[in-house]
Motif scaffolding. Structure first.
Motif, PDB file in Angstrom:
ATOM      1  N   GLU A  67      51.812  34.598  53.052  1.00 25.22           N
ATOM      2  CA  GLU A  67      50.300  35.441  53.170  1.00 25.22           C
ATOM      3  C   GLU A  67      50.371  36.428  53.321  1.00 25.22           C
ATOM      4  O   GLU A  67      50.683  38.048  53.593  1.00 25.22           O
ATOM      5  N   VAL A  68      49.215  37.282  52.013  1.00 22.11           N
ATOM      6  CA  VAL A  68      48.492  38.785  52.141  1.00 22.11           C
ATOM      7  C   VAL A  68      47.205  38.129  51.322  1.00 22.11           C
ATOM      8  O   VAL A  68      46.295  37.821  50.981  1.00 22.11           O
ATOM      9  N   GLN A  69      46.447  39.362  51.753  1.00 23.36           N
ATOM     10  CA  GLN A  69      44.611  39.215  51.475  1.00 23.36           C
ATOM     11  C   GLN A  69      44.530  40.697  50.625  1.00 23.36           C
ATOM     12  O   GLN A  69      44.827  41.522  50.119  1.00 23.36           O
ATOM     13  N   LEU A  70      43.506  40.427  50.131  1.00 19.69           N
ATOM     14  CA  LEU A  70      43.171  41.635  49.527  1.00 19.69           C
ATOM     15  C   LEU A  70      41.753  41.919  49.562  1.00 19.69           C
ATOM     16  O   LEU A  70      40.479  40.756  49.309  1.00 19.69           O
ATOM     17  N   LYS A  71      41.517  42.965  50.473  1.00 12.23           N
ATOM     18  CA  LYS A  71      39.905  42.912  50.569  1.00 12.23           C
ATOM     19  C   LYS A  71      39.386  44.106  49.901  1.00 12.23           C
ATOM     20  O   LYS A  71      39.853  44.830  49.318  1.00 12.23           O
ATOM     21  N   PHE A  72      38.090  43.458  48.990  1.00 11.13           N
ATOM     22  CA  PHE A  72      37.046  44.070  48.397  1.00 11.13           C
ATOM     23  C   PHE A  72      35.950  43.979  49.323  1.00 11.13           C
ATOM     24  O   PHE A  72      35.157  43.421  49.531  1.00 11.13           O
ATOM     25  N   SER A  73      34.883  45.883  49.800  1.00  9.62           N
ATOM     26  CA  SER A  73      33.982  45.847  50.206  1.00  9.62           C
ATOM     27  C   SER A  73      34.317  45.133  52.209  1.00  9.62           C
ATOM     28  O   SER A  73      34.660  44.757  51.871  1.00  9.62           O
TER      29      SER A  73
END
Length: 231
Positions: A67-73
């Motif tokens: 699992e990975v995550q990309l946070k944008f705002s």
């Protein structure tokens, strides 16, 4: 002496066990490539936009092997790989394609999910918050893939026989998923729906840093919470 059943077991190993291991390896390779494209996308967004508005946080993070995550705002896109291999249900349209009719083993797939959650849901561990499944990638033994998803992702990548994994295709899926996240706004619940609350509910809200909140579409941890409450 080898029995007929033993010979069948060896055949099934060849048809199923080795097949599933090959698909798992393919899915792992695609997941690693997808992670690289996510890192590139995060880096490009930082370079092109954060200088305009540093308050818009853009960050890539690897949570674990799967699992990975990309946070944008205020949004979080969580990308995860399932460790098992699946087949489609018997009525699925994939079995009507010549590609699968020629080799039924082509229908077995590994799965990668793209979910959208509010960044605060994960930051404050608000387990009752809702999110949405944006898309899932289904990868077979030949590294061909299908995408089932929201918006254009529900029809752009439906040709199993033609879809081969490429960096360009994965980048397109990532960018369309980000756009879908940004287009999905929070919906204010009706006042009458939230005006009455028990003390226990209010205390739970305080512990979870506020009212249960989430994206409008419904992939939810709520069922798990209700199950625990019924124990």
């Amino acid at each position: 002496m080898d029995t007929e059943n033993y010979a069948k077991i060896l055949t099934e190993f060849e048809h199923k066990a080795s097949l599933k291991q090959a698909i798992y390896r393919n899915t792992t390779e695609v997941f690693e490539l997808l992670k690289k494209q996510l890192i590139k996308t995060a880096s490009k967004l930082k370079s092109d936009y954060q200088s305009k508005d540093p308050s818009v946080e853009i960050d890539y993070k690897e949570n674990n092997k799967f699992e990975v995550q990309l946070k944008f705002s205020g949004d979080m896109m969580v990308v995860s790989m399932h460790s098992n291999v699946f087949n489609f249900g018997t009525g699925h349209s994939v079995f009507q394609t010549n590609y699968v009719k020629e080799d039924p083993l082509r229908s077995y797939c590994g799965t990668i999910y793209l979910h959208n959650f509010l960044a605060d849901s994960i930051k404050y561990n608000r387990l009752a918050d809702e999110g949405s499944l944006i898309a899932r990638l289904l990868i077979n033994k030949e590294k061909h893939f299908l995408v089932e998803g929201e918006g254009a992702l529900d029809f752009l990548y439906q040709d199993f026989s033609e879809n081969l994994v490429t960096e360009a295709a994965l980048t397109d899926i990532i960018e369309r998923s980000i756009l879908f996240c940004l287009a999905t706004d929070l919906i204010i619940p009706p006042y009458a729906q939230i005006k009455e609350v028990t003390l226990n509910q209010k205390q739970s809200m305080l512990a979870a840093s506020g009212y249960p909140t989430g994206k409008h579409l419904g992939y939810q941890f709520k069922a798990e919470t209700e199950q625990n409450n019924n124990l």
